[in-house]
Design an enzyme around this catalytic site. Structure first.
Site, PDB file in Angstrom:
ATOM      1  N   LYS A   1      18.870 -28.089  24.171  1.00 48.73           N
ATOM      2  CA  LYS A   1      18.186 -28.529  22.943  1.00 48.73           C
ATOM      3  C   LYS A   1      18.748 -29.800  22.330  1.00 48.73           C
ATOM      4  O   LYS A   1      19.959 -29.978  22.255  1.00 48.73           O
ATOM      5  CB  LYS A   1      18.292 -27.424  21.899  1.00 48.73           C
ATOM      6  CG  LYS A   1      17.471 -26.212  22.257  1.00 48.73           C
ATOM      7  CD  LYS A   1      17.589 -25.187  21.177  1.00 48.73           C
ATOM      8  CE  LYS A   1      16.632 -24.032  21.435  1.00 48.73           C
ATOM      9  NZ  LYS A   1      16.939 -22.902  20.565  1.00 48.73           N
TER      10      LYS A   1
ATOM     11  N   ARG B   1      42.352 -20.263  32.167  1.00 47.41           N
ATOM     12  CA  ARG B   1      42.986 -20.586  30.879  1.00 47.41           C
ATOM     13  C   ARG B   1      44.469 -20.204  30.869  1.00 47.41           C
ATOM     14  O   ARG B   1      45.264 -20.868  30.204  1.00 47.41           O
ATOM     15  CB  ARG B   1      42.259 -19.873  29.745  1.00 47.41           C
ATOM     16  CG  ARG B   1      40.920 -20.501  29.476  1.00 47.41           C
ATOM     17  CD  ARG B   1      40.188 -19.765  28.380  1.00 47.41           C
ATOM     18  NE  ARG B   1      39.012 -20.510  27.982  1.00 47.41           N
ATOM     19  CZ  ARG B   1      37.978 -19.974  27.390  1.00 47.41           C
ATOM     20  NH1 ARG B   1      37.949 -18.681  27.131  1.00 47.41           N
ATOM     21  NH2 ARG B   1      36.936 -20.722  27.050  1.00 47.41           N
TER      22      ARG B   1
END
Ligand code: AMP
Length: 419
Positions: free
Chosen positions: A221, A35
């Site tokens: 999910k 980053r």
């Protein structure tokens, strides 16, 4: 809209919001500086022009001032990366920050302490008693929103112009990521290079689609991906469903999934998504076989079976070879590709094969001219783990931000610059 390339920073002070939320080990050593490196082109351009920089970032999720989350831990490395002795303000608000910012000369850099040491950065009240009443909660929220204005104004007062290069937090309407922008006119606020690349990549998969367009949605999910799947059904030609989500679809169609991860309360939703895909002419591609395990472990006994015939006591932890082939064929014929989420429990070496096969097919399609965007935490970890990152068109640094952008939401950090 102003662009960083056209802007001349000579003699200007720039407030640059970066995402230096890097992982640190227990001795506060940076374990992955991706980053920080990602923001270097922006920071270096400003310095090369003869500007000076006030850097604002968050680190972790502090609940107040905390040594553990101090940005001073990254100061030395930042100085090394930039080749400049970076100054530090121990408090992003105090007298020291204002004095140091005001004294900055061309080519100098000031790193502010973690912006999230102040509740005003996120605009969420802190320290509320657990049994606080709704009135108390509302009053605390109002108070922090009020003081957030002063906080934001103070940050803005340090600089002549504002650069947002923190795509990872672009989906948050925080003081330094969005609210601050209104203190600068449109000529003096802009995206940094990283943010520009991210915005372009998202725009390409949302608005400049070369077909066929294939999205591969993996992960655990259905419930966490529902909005993005629904939005993608309006855009894609092929929607590949992989990972733990597979078993909710399989069970919804009457298959046996054994102990596989499955959301029993989402079976109707899965059927509904299948119906919608059909109505919209989207080719919904589901797994046909699975690599199953007799426990949730890398060392479990394994075998392959049809995805809808998983024996009791076994669970699907990756796709099987027939599915790999089906997925790879669809991917290789695609001209726009979006990949979010692994096909299996890729953290276990014995269940990485499917994710690797998907990654390799994407690399091949990219070689043949496709635009491929990989993003959302775990898929990035996947392409990095398999050494495939350089073979895809763009690896996004955004997790939640990327998903929200693809869901079609307007990200506050982006809107604040564009308006
Ligand atoms: P997400 O954060 O929703 O993208 O999900 C990523 C996680 O999904 C990873 O940690 C994977 O281990 C997990 N995952 C993928 N496939 C399966 C599976 N078949 N069973 C359990 N977890 C899975």
């Amino acid at each position: 809209m102003q662009t960083i390339d056209k802007f001349n920073f000579a003699g200007k002070k720039a407030f640059v919001r970066v995402d230096f939320n890097v992982p640190l080990d227990e001795n506060f050593n940076i374990t992955d500086d991706t980053r920080m490196r990602a923001a270097l082109p922006t920071l270096k351009k400003i310095l090369a022009d003869g500007g000076s920089i006030i850097i604002g970032s968050h680190l972790g999720r502090p609940k107040g001032v905390s040594e553990k989350f101090s940005l001073k831990h990254i100061l030395k490395h930042l100085s090394e990366l930039l080749g400049v002795e970076v100054q530090f303000a121990n408090d992003c608000m105090g007298e020291e920050a204002a004095v140091k910012a005001a004294a900055l000369q061309a080519g100098e850099v000031l790193l502010l302490e973690n912006l999230r040491f102040y509740a005003e950065e996120e605009g969420k009240p802190r320290g509320l008693a657990e049994d606080a009443t709704d009135e108390e909660k509302a009053a605390a929220k109002k108070a922090v929103k009020e003081s957030q204005k002063e906080f934001t104004k103070k940050l803005a007062s340090y600089a002549d112009c504002y650069v947002n290069d923190a795509f990872g937090t672009a989906h948050r309407a925080h003081a330094s990521t969005a609210l601050i922008a209104k203190y600068f006119d449109s000529n003096n606020k802009m995206f940094g290079y990283l943010m520009e690349k991210e915005v372009k990549a998202v725009d390409k998969v949302l608005n400049d689609i070369h077909r066929p367009f294939t999205a591969i949605m993996g992960g655990s999910k259905v419930s966490s991906k529902i909005e993005i799947i629904e939005n993608l059904l309006n855009k894609v030609d092929n929607l590949i469903i992989a990972g733990g989500m597979t078993y909710t679809f399989t069970k919804a169609m009457g298959g046996k999934v054994g102990l596989s991860i499955c959301e029993d309360d989402k079976l109707d939703l899965a059927l509904d998504l299948m119906k919608k895909a059909k109505e919209k002419g989207v080719n919904l591609v589901l797994a046909v076989d699975a690599k199953i395990a007799d426990s949730f472990s890398n060392d479990a006994n394994t075998q392959f079976c049809n995805v809808n015939e998983i024996p009791d006591g076994w669970e699907g932890l990756d796709i099987g070879p027939k599915t790999e082939e089906i997925f790879a064929n669809v991917i290789k014929q695609s001209k726009t590709i979006l990949w979010n989420g692994p096909t299996g429990v890729f953290e276990f070496d014995n269940f990485t094969h499917g994710s690797r096969a998907v990654g390799e097919a994407i690399v091949e399609a990219t070689k043949n001219g496709a635009f491929s965007l990989v993003g959302g935490g775990d898929s990035v970890a996947c392409v990095n783990k398999f050494g495939l990152a350089s073979g895809v068109s763009y690896v996004s640094t955004g997790g939640g931000a990327l998903l929200e952008a693809i869901e079609g939401k307007i990200l506050p950090g982006i809107a604040a610059i564009q308006e």
